[in-house]
Design a protein around this motif. Sequence first.
Motif, short mmCIF file in Angstrom:
data_model
loop_
_atom_site.label_atom_id
_atom_site.label_comp_id
_atom_site.label_asym_id
_atom_site.label_seq_id
_atom_site.Cartn_x
_atom_site.Cartn_y
_atom_site.Cartn_z
N GLU A 172 1.07 -1.35 0.06
CA GLU A 172 -0.07 0.22 0.30
C GLU A 172 0.95 1.18 0.28
OE1 GLU A 172 -2.30 -0.33 3.65
OE2 GLU A 172 -3.34 -2.38 2.49
N LYS A 173 0.21 1.93 -0.38
CA LYS A 173 1.11 3.98 0.10
C LYS A 173 2.06 3.25 0.92
CE LYS A 173 -2.16 6.49 -2.99
NZ LYS A 173 -2.71 7.64 -3.29
N ARG A 174 1.22 3.43 2.53
CA ARG A 174 2.44 3.63 3.69
C ARG A 174 3.11 2.65 3.47
NH1 ARG A 174 -0.70 0.89 8.78
NH2 ARG A 174 -0.63 -1.11 6.99
N ASP A 175 3.75 1.35 2.58
CA ASP A 175 4.64 0.86 2.62
C ASP A 175 5.34 1.27 1.90
OD1 ASP A 175 3.13 -1.39 4.37
OD2 ASP A 175 1.89 -2.07 2.50
N ILE A 176 5.18 1.81 0.51
CA ILE A 176 5.45 2.10 -0.63
C ILE A 176 6.88 3.83 0.70
CG2 ILE A 176 5.82 4.07 -2.82
CD1 ILE A 176 3.60 2.44 -3.44
N GLY A 177 5.81 4.16 1.14
CA GLY A 177 6.57 5.24 2.00
C GLY A 177 7.75 5.06 2.96
N GLU A 178 7.44 4.03 3.32
CA GLU A 178 8.57 2.99 4.26
C GLU A 178 9.69 2.94 3.55
OE1 GLU A 178 10.87 1.57 7.47
OE2 GLU A 178 8.32 2.88 7.34
N ILE A 179 9.43 2.35 2.38
CA ILE A 179 11.13 2.28 1.51
C ILE A 179 11.46 3.12 0.99
CG2 ILE A 179 11.41 1.22 -0.58
CD1 ILE A 179 10.71 -0.47 1.22
N GLU A 180 10.70 4.30 0.68
CA GLU A 180 11.24 5.71 0.20
C GLU A 180 12.13 5.86 1.34
OE1 GLU A 180 7.53 7.92 -0.71
OE2 GLU A 180 8.62 7.41 -3.43
N SER A 181 11.66 6.18 2.81
CA SER A 181 12.41 7.06 3.94
C SER A 181 13.14 5.41 3.97
CB SER A 181 11.14 6.68 4.83
OG SER A 181 9.83 7.39 5.40
N ARG A 182 13.28 4.87 4.16
CA ARG A 182 14.61 3.61 4.49
C ARG A 182 15.83 4.08 2.58
NH1 ARG A 182 14.01 -1.28 7.34
NH2 ARG A 182 12.03 -1.46 8.34
N LEU A 183 15.38 4.06 2.59
CA LEU A 183 16.33 4.60 1.00
C LEU A 183 16.84 5.73 1.26
CD1 LEU A 183 14.21 3.15 -2.35
CD2 LEU A 183 16.34 2.80 -1.42
N ARG A 184 16.26 7.03 1.37
CA ARG A 184 16.60 8.49 2.20
C ARG A 184 17.48 8.69 2.72
NH1 ARG A 184 12.41 9.59 2.69
NH2 ARG A 184 11.60 10.72 0.59
N ALA A 185 17.21 7.73 4.15
CA ALA A 185 18.32 6.96 5.25
C ALA A 185 19.41 6.30 4.74
CB ALA A 185 17.30 6.47 6.15
N ALA A 186 19.36 5.61 3.65
CA ALA A 186 20.28 4.93 3.71
C ALA A 186 22.04 5.51 2.93
CB ALA A 186 20.48 3.66 2.33
N LYS A 187 21.35 7.02 2.51
CA LYS A 187 22.29 7.87 1.13
C LYS A 187 23.14 7.19 0.65
CE LYS A 187 21.99 11.14 5.20
NZ LYS A 187 22.04 12.24 5.91
N ALA A 188 22.72 6.36 -0.55
CA ALA A 188 24.21 5.17 -0.69
C ALA A 188 23.39 5.59 -2.22
CB ALA A 188 23.86 3.94 -0.29
N GLY A 189 22.59 6.64 -3.15
CA GLY A 189 22.37 6.77 -4.13
C GLY A 189 21.61 7.23 -4.81
N ASN A 190 20.97 7.28 -5.25
CA ASN A 190 19.40 8.08 -5.78
C ASN A 190 18.48 6.94 -6.21
OD1 ASN A 190 20.67 10.42 -5.80
ND2 ASN A 190 21.42 10.06 -7.66
N TRP A 191 16.53 7.34 -6.35
CA TRP A 191 16.13 5.83 -6.69
C TRP A 191 14.34 6.70 -7.42
CZ3 TRP A 191 16.39 8.01 -2.03
CH2 TRP A 191 15.18 8.28 -1.68
N ARG A 192 14.61 5.69 -8.38
CA ARG A 192 13.20 6.58 -8.74
C ARG A 192 11.86 5.27 -8.39
NH1 ARG A 192 11.22 5.51 -14.16
NH2 ARG A 192 13.21 4.07 -14.34
N PHE A 193 10.86 6.11 -8.65
CA PHE A 193 9.54 5.09 -7.79
C PHE A 193 9.01 4.71 -9.30
CE2 PHE A 193 4.94 4.11 -6.92
CZ PHE A 193 4.97 3.36 -6.27
N VAL A 194 8.42 3.59 -9.71
CA VAL A 194 8.19 3.02 -10.91
C VAL A 194 6.79 2.16 -10.23
CG1 VAL A 194 7.96 1.89 -13.18
CG2 VAL A 194 10.16 2.82 -12.46
N ALA A 195 5.63 3.17 -11.11
CA ALA A 195 4.47 2.87 -9.91
C ALA A 195 3.75 1.34 -11.03
CB ALA A 195 3.41 4.16 -10.24
#
Length: 299
Positions: A72-95
């Motif tokens: 769900e959207k909440r799960d997607i937001g959780e993944i985005e937060s983890r990626l942002r916290a990792a600070k290991a690169g860039n990402w793009r969400f593909v719906a």
Amino acid sequence: MRRWLGQHLAALGDALRRLLAAPLNTFLSLLVIGVALTLPSAGWLALENVRQLIGDNPGVQQVSIFLNLDAEKRDIGEIESRLRAAKAGNWRFVAREEALRHLQASEGMAEIIASLPRNPLPDAFVFTPSSTQPEVLEQLARTFATWPKVAHVQLDSAWVHRLAALIRLGRLVLLLLGVLFAGALVTITFNTIRLQIFAQAAEIEVARLIGATDAYIQRPLHYFGMLQGAFGGLCAALLVTLGFQLLTPAVAELARLYGSNFTMRGLTASDVALLAAIGGSLGWLGAKISVLTHLRRFA
């Protein structure tokens, strides 16, 4: 200080006169030295262009994170937060809807997609890491796989390992070529200075008799070897530049056919200066060894 500088300028001028006194021999020597330096230089530049091409092609170093179909959207937001916290690169969400549209646009897929009762594709993140080291990529993939609602993490680790191995092999081959041709350049200069000493044997003996020091006799020969090596390095830079100019249109056309705007990188001014410095250093070394070896007969 002024006297010391005058002595070195005089020796430099003498070395230049000796180079110009035999233009054909000088040209042939510079051509041989240039070819000896061209092969490792062109290989290094080609390897740098390959690395640039890989760096400009994000598909080689992307990690795809596929979520569960029930994410769900909440799960997607959780993944985005983890990626942002990792600070290991860039990402793009593909719906999943966007992925389905891209798949429908593929040749021959529209009818197949239309026959499906529902969208079978999951939401996904396409992650481009800042590091392309295979160990780092594999560690990131293992970390992503442990996150909640992540169904699959795709990383072509075999390709990454092959690519890293090829680059390491290329560097090793270039190192071996560099050592081999550096030895050849030193040998060429050694032989050239030997011939210079034998041709000026009478002059050297007279200089000895009137009290000339070893430094006074050796200095023009050192400069001769250094200038010959430096000019050979410039000749190598010219050969490499001409070769890459000939290849650039063909490579650009090939890249365009693959949908890339890649352009080959040529030698910069600092690269040319480095080639001249390497050639001059090796030439000086060959002259130094030759002088120490052959001037003993005049001691």
